[in-house]
Design an enzyme around this catalytic site. Structure first.
Site, PDB file in Angstrom:
ATOM      1  N   ASN A   1       1.043  -1.439   0.058  1.00 60.89           N
ATOM      2  CA  ASN A   1       0.086   0.108   0.069  1.00 60.89           C
ATOM      3  C   ASN A   1       0.486   1.674  -0.041  1.00 60.89           C
ATOM      4  O   ASN A   1       1.560   1.416  -1.169  1.00 60.89           O
ATOM      5  CB  ASN A   1      -1.109   0.015   1.635  1.00 60.89           C
ATOM      6  CG  ASN A   1      -2.577   0.585   0.852  1.00 60.89           C
ATOM      7  OD1 ASN A   1      -1.902   2.214   0.401  1.00 60.89           O
ATOM      8  ND2 ASN A   1      -3.446   0.181   1.260  1.00 60.89           N
TER       9      ASN A   1
ATOM     10  N   ASP B   1      -2.491   2.266   6.508  1.00 54.68           N
ATOM     11  CA  ASP B   1      -2.727   2.519   5.245  1.00 54.68           C
ATOM     12  C   ASP B   1      -1.124   3.645   4.276  1.00 54.68           C
ATOM     13  O   ASP B   1      -0.377   2.939   3.413  1.00 54.68           O
ATOM     14  CB  ASP B   1      -3.927   3.890   4.566  1.00 54.68           C
ATOM     15  CG  ASP B   1      -4.740   3.502   3.051  1.00 54.68           C
ATOM     16  OD1 ASP B   1      -3.951   3.632   2.932  1.00 54.68           O
ATOM     17  OD2 ASP B   1      -6.139   3.660   2.760  1.00 54.68           O
TER      18      ASP B   1
END
Length: 312
Positions: A184, A235
């Site tokens: 990510n 994230d």
């Protein structure tokens, strides 16, 4: 419910270790700049225009916030389900699109496709991106955007979870690692000797891995776990000039939602508590000391006593 603080220092900026105290500004408070989004992602600062761009993936658009007026407007729609954004060393917008490509927006507004396939197969759904000082573009390619019709278009996955490099001179695309499940967010250390990559589908926990960049500047050595997020979901992230990682964090609880700051030694040292899960962030402002945070349905900002790494 969001309320602007009337107290200084802002109680939402929390030291988890005394080493974080130096990064807090006594009169700095978290501000909400925009709301009404579906899933905010990929903020990138344009200092030459004094504006912030950010993605709203399910609404298939890139939005623009202007510092001078506070106005929010649509910068591009459709955006091909844009996710992560950054700028190259010439100041052009680089975008990861869940529509299965990485693009560059030229000075005249036209769009150049930098990568949409590898070895003849379509990319999965490029997620996040960073540009190295040599002009090379490094991006992650998990399949989240092709898993359904909310953040992209459902499609068959034809390539493994990968992290790629686009050569800044030849444009050639190469794999730098396929070790991670759901790669990510990513960023380089200030000296670019290390590359940090978030593994967002790690089992049982989400992890940050760190890789030594080889002497050729193009390949990676073996990776190792740098930080285990435990119950948190990481994230995106960016580094400051001291090598700390400022990471978007969640998931769905008051104790986790917001931003976590991790020292170069892998220790949690600070937190910015937000009422929404933070996906990604960037540094901006004239001195690169304003942290912009894309958090679920909103964009937040806070001034901090450090600077983001140039080019991040």
């Amino acid at each position: 419910m969001w309320q602007q603080t009337t107290r200084y220092p802002d109680p939402r900026i929390i030291s988890l270790d005394p080493s974080f105290d130096r990064y807090r500004i006594a009169l700095g408070a978290v501000e909400r700049l925009a709301s009404g989004l579906r899933w905010a992602e990929g903020p990138v600062w344009f200092g030459d225009g004094r504006y912030l761009l950010f993605s709203d993936i399910p609404n298939n658009r890139i939005m623009k916030w202007e510092e001078e007026t506070g106005q929010v407007s649509v910068f591009r729609k459709p955006s091909n389900y844009a996710n992560g954004n950054t700028r190259d060393r010439q100041g052009r917008l680089i975008t990861c699109e869940h529509g299965r490509r990485v693009t560059r927006t030229e000075y005249d507004g036209s769009i150049t496709v930098l990568a949409d396939r590898f070895e003849g197969k379509p990319l999965n759904s490029p997620n996040d991106v960073v540009v190295k000082s040599d002009g090379s573009i490094w991006f992650t390619d998990p399949p989240m955007g092709i898993a359904g019709y909310y953040e992209g278009v459902k499609a068959e996955q034809e390539l493994p979870h990968s992290v790629y490099r686009i050569d800044g001179i030849t444009g050639a695309v190469s794999v730098v690692t396929r070790d991670l499940k759901g790669p990510n967010g990513l960023c380089f250390s200030p000296d670019e000797r290390r590359l940090y990559i978030i593994e967002s589908r790690g089992v049982p926990n989400r992890l940050i891995h760190v890789y030594e960049v080889a002497a050729d500047g193009r390949t990676l050595g073996p990776g190792r776990v740098f930080h285990d997020a435990g119950p948190g979901t990481i994230d995106g992230m960016r580094a400051d000039i001291d090598g700390n990682l400022w990471c978007g964090w969640g998931m769905g609880s008051d104790e986790l939602d917001g931003v976590m700051v991790i020292s170069p030694q892998g220790k949690l040292i600070g937190r910015i508590a937000l009422p929404e899960r933070c996906a990604n962030l960037c540094f901006g402002g004239p001195a690169r000391n304003r942290l912009f945070m894309a958090a679920s349905q909103s964009i937040y900002a806070v001034y901090v006593n450090t600077q983001g790494v140039a080019g991040g």
